[in-house]
Write an enzyme that holds these catalytic residues in place. Structure first.
Site, PDB file in Angstrom:
ATOM      1  N   GLY A 212      42.136  23.301  32.445  1.00 33.24           N
ATOM      2  CA  GLY A 212      42.607  21.958  32.099  1.00 33.24           C
ATOM      3  C   GLY A 212      43.155  21.914  30.681  1.00 33.24           C
ATOM      4  O   GLY A 212      44.002  22.725  30.309  1.00 33.24           O
ATOM      5  N   GLU A 213      42.644  20.998  29.889  1.00 34.10           N
ATOM      6  CA  GLU A 213      43.157  20.828  28.520  1.00 34.10           C
ATOM      7  C   GLU A 213      42.933  22.065  27.647  1.00 34.10           C
ATOM      8  O   GLU A 213      43.506  22.166  26.563  1.00 34.10           O
ATOM      9  CB  GLU A 213      42.496  19.631  27.848  1.00 34.10           C
ATOM     10  CG  GLU A 213      41.017  19.856  27.626  1.00 34.10           C
ATOM     11  CD  GLU A 213      40.357  18.812  26.724  1.00 34.10           C
ATOM     12  OE1 GLU A 213      41.023  18.244  25.853  1.00 34.10           O
ATOM     13  OE2 GLU A 213      39.153  18.576  26.914  1.00 34.10           O
ATOM     14  N   GLY A 215      43.649  25.153  28.638  1.00 33.86           N
ATOM     15  CA  GLY A 215      44.578  26.215  28.986  1.00 33.86           C
ATOM     16  C   GLY A 215      44.107  27.051  30.156  1.00 33.86           C
ATOM     17  O   GLY A 215      43.432  26.560  31.068  1.00 33.86           O
ATOM     18  N   ASP A 243      48.198  22.385  40.519  1.00 33.15           N
ATOM     19  CA  ASP A 243      49.184  22.767  41.532  1.00 33.15           C
ATOM     20  C   ASP A 243      50.554  23.020  40.910  1.00 33.15           C
ATOM     21  O   ASP A 243      51.246  23.968  41.289  1.00 33.15           O
ATOM     22  CB  ASP A 243      49.288  21.660  42.592  1.00 33.15           C
ATOM     23  CG  ASP A 243      47.940  21.369  43.233  1.00 33.15           C
ATOM     24  OD1 ASP A 243      47.238  22.337  43.605  1.00 33.15           O
ATOM     25  OD2 ASP A 243      47.565  20.187  43.340  1.00 33.15           O
TER      26      ASP A 243
END
Lengths: 311, 311
Positions: A212-213, A215, A243
């Site tokens: 996610g945030e 990487g 996705d």
């Protein structure tokens, strides 16, 4: 228009969900908006390579969504329309945008989905098995002929309920995507690096852990590559980030036809680029109006973001 | 022996806690082991520059710990011995090594700590205010004369209970360290990039958000630099990771005397290097036996970990 404004390279086959999503985030809300893993990944991949998508929709699926996919050069002949309603998902994100709260899941026609790969698609060299039941992912693998590279994604539900089938899938793919929580859950460890080693032990040469945030972490052959996420002040809607990341990744590999480690690193940055744009809008809003120049410019920014001089 | 096997560069003044830690992790346990933010950061910094440390210990503080610090070239004349017992912290880490569970905190002599900076230290050009009461950090700032660079660290307790004093500190430092949870808490946002902007608005030109296993994010002047953490299969004890990160960071800046953005990026990688070694052992065990060659080799590995080719 595709990346580098050229056609060519191998096409990509993508199999997965096509959905109508109702999503609420601190910045707004959409209802019955175009979504689904196969849609996000196909649209992201379409910036790099021709895409053929296989999925199922109900009779209520708006025709303009299929037209939009076609406008991106995506071959939608593999999207079957079944009697009934399209798969729907409703979710919300609160203060912590890393965590989706599912409000409801209505499988509808997706409950009976059995992927049938059209003959014309069966020799596709790049295949992405988006997050669906691993038993269906195995059915896809039985239908395709010697792809150069197969990548798969999955989710916590299959890790809990279809572990054996998932392991069979892992034995037969080249690249496995999981998010950090899934990788930890699957292996039963906190260490992502150890989780990556164990997952690689089941078969995939390359494992890409999406954080996610934070990487992504790619591991293969004893090396790890860490990619940051793009530092955004504001995330409008995180839906589809993973996705579009996977779609950009496999699209770039297909575009270049090169599955070497050095190119996989580049593909991860292209994937991160697509994911970072995707979360700037609801549904496919931002990806719809992306230009090849946007992609190049963010790729170059990633280079700056991680740059430091040698000793 | 210091990094690049040379003395020189500016010295660093570090003010903070000296402690005896009792720590339990899934891999073992230590009791009354050498710890404290000033100790971890001083030892890490000592690989790059001469260090002067200011803190307080009780009469029970083992002499061999002071001897160890002296053996690293750390000037311990500023460590005052007060009647009473040394500050003690006991904590445990469970499955999630990112989260320390405090078992007890005994402030002991640390409760009356008022940092008195020896005259000889007051013109030090590089100053690190490790995590202590921001009111004490302000007292230190009142005693030093025009340092070239001041960095500070803090913690959730001060964010909750001494917010105004902390803001005064932020107005007077060049570099602020916070971990991700603290930055979010301080600003009241989930977005680390926005949190960084808001914190910079209080004064510090540079904010460095420590994200544990996810590395660090540095923001200044509209740019962000993302550094990964070193991908370790096994973390033995996360205690002191943030402090050794900060110590390596400021030690390298002092060593080079260069506070430009390009050098700050390098300093962050040296900080990450020190943190990654630190968590490979309990207490200071791993940092004790580190060599300059270990540091160079891991710095170079970081270069490989983030490498990808231009477009």
């Amino acid at each position: 228009m595709r990346f580098e404004d050229r056609d060519g390279g191998s096409p990509v086959l993508i199999v997965g969900s096509v959905a109508l999503d109702t999503v609420k985030t601190p910045l707004g809300r959409v209802e019955d908006a175009l979504g689904g893993a196969a849609v996000y990944s196909s649209v992201a991949a379409s910036y790099f390579a021709p895409v053929m998508v296989v999925g199922v929709v109900g009779e209520d699926f708006p025709k303009e969504h299929l037209e939009f996919l076609a406008s991106r050069g995506i071959d939608t002949a593999g999207i079957h329309t079944s009697p009934g309603k399209t798969f729907r998902w409703a979710g919300s994100y609160e203060f912590d945008l890393n965590q989706a709260h599912t409000i409801f899941t209505e499988l509808n026609v997706f409950a009976q989905f059995r992927p049938k790969i059209p003959q014309a698609y069966r020799s596709t060299r790049f295949v992405f098995l988006a997050n669906i039941d691993p038993e269906l992912q195995l059915e896809v693998l039985d239908q395709v002929r010697k792809p150069k590279l197969v990548a798969c994604d999955t989710m916590n539900f299959w890790i809990e309920n279809k572990r054996e089938a998932l392991i069979e899938v892992l034995k037969r793919v080249d690249v496995a995507f999981m998010n950090d929580a899934e990788a930890r859950q699957f292996v039963g460890t906190t260490s992502l690096v150890r989780a990556a080693s164990v997952i690689r032990g089941f078969g995939p040469k390359t494992i890409i852990i999406k954080k996610g945030e934070h990487g992504a972490l790619m591991c293969r052959d004893g090396i790890c590559f860490a990619a940051p996420s793009y530092p955004l002040e504001e995330v409008v809607d995180p839906t589809g980030a993973g996705d579009s990341f996977a779609g950009g990744f496999i699209g770039y590999l297909a575009h270049t036809g090169d599955t070497s480690e050095r190119n996989i690193r580049k593909a991860i940055i292209y994937g991160s680029t697509m994911a970072s744009y995707n979360v700037e809008g609801f549904s496919l809003d931002r990806l719809r109006r992306l230009t090849p120049r946007d992609i190049s410019s963010r790729y170059n920014e990633f280079k700056e973001i991680v740059f430091f001089e040698p000793m």
